[in-house]
Design a protein around this motif. Structure first.
Motif: not given
Length: 295
Positions: A120-143
């Motif tokens: 419900y919260l992911g639907y109403c308040r998706p992660h992103g700068p509007a919610e105060g989040a900053r994205p960090v990319a994890l690069p492709a690779g092994s587990s």
């Protein structure tokens, strides 16, 4: 093969099917039901429910682990709660599909309540700068490579230069490896005990070590089994940093920022261990001063 060490999904108290997680969940559920985040949960129905199970032993690591996760989909959002492998009854998924979010917020199983609130919260308040989040990319690779990349981002949510010893609740060896690389001491704690990759005993009595540590790094699974509450109470009372790394409840836990929680690494489904390609963490708060309270 260990079922707990390196999962980051076990914690302090034995999980139960009942209301173990009620205190924190009641706080946020009550806000959701009064319209604080979006539409009435009674107007939203869960169309899809599924579980994800994995077993892994990273190359070069002596220990393996297992994970199982319950996930519910609402629109574009997927809410999740990790459980002990084999814990969920077979009819759990059929209980969830077609039910409203409001109905599932009263489900007898804590995992269902957490996953429903997370969806419900992911639907109403998706992660992103509007919610105060900053994205960090994890690069492709092994587990293992992706586990280490995630760990590097997560530990930096703590003020490492000011921290002497960290209580780590939900042992992930990659996180411990990162703390070691920064010269930071730690007390590893996990429900099932055992040893770390370096032969250190994993404490099952983590509450007994709270006073010995000046920061807490805890898995989102603490929300699912009710063991977040004493950690949160201690952080509120002492002002110690409390950072959470969350696959369980990734959209729920940012609601606690500024109320005992200082930082969250939110990782919604699909998790890094499911995808060898690039994936994203959403970081909230932390000593870097970016991202505010998302309540």
């Amino acid at each position: 093969m260990s079922a707990s060490v390196d999962t980051g999904t076990s914690s302090i108290t034995t999980p139960s099917a009942g209301a173990a997680a009620r205190p924190v969940l009641d706080l946020i559920t009550g806000r959701a039901r009064t319209g604080a985040y979006g539409p009435d949960p009674a107007s939203q129905r869960i169309a899809l429910a599924f579980t994800t199970a994995q077993a892994v032993r990273h190359t070069g690591r002596s220990q393996g682990y297992r994970n199982e996760v319950l996930s519910l989909r609402l629109g574009a959002a997927v809410g999740s709660c990790a459980v002990e492998p084999g814990e969920l009854p077979a009819d759990t998924l059929t209980d969830c599909v077609g039910a409203t979010v409001d109905e599932l917020l009263d489900h007898p199983r804590a995992a269902v309540r957490v996953a429903a609130l997370d969806a419900y919260l992911g639907y109403c308040r998706p992660h992103g700068p509007a919610e105060g989040a900053r994205p960090v990319a994890l690069p492709a690779g092994s587990s293992l490579a992706k586990s280490r990349a995630r760990a590097a981002a997560v530990v930096r949510l703590l003020p490492l230069a000011e921290v002497r010893r960290v209580l780590v609740v939900g042992v992930v060896n990659s996180l411990l490896e990162q703390l070691r690389s920064h010269g930071v001491e730690y007390v590893p704690g996990d429900l099932k005990g055992g040893t770390t990759e370096w032969g250190e005993p994993v404490r099952t009595d983590v509450l007994a070590h709270l006073d010995d540590c000046d920061a807490i790094l805890a898995s989102g699974m603490t929300l699912g089994n009710g063991s977040l509450d004493p950690l949160l109470a201690h952080a509120r009372a002492t002002g110690k940093p409390l950072a959470l790394f969350a696959q369980t409840g990734s959209a729920v836990l940012p609601r606690l920022l500024g109320d005992g929680v200082t930082a969250v690494s939110a990782e919604p489904y699909p998790f890094f261990w499911l995808d060898g390609g690039p994936t994203v963490l959403h970081l909230y708060g932390g000593h870097q001063g970016h991202g505010g309270a998302a309540r």
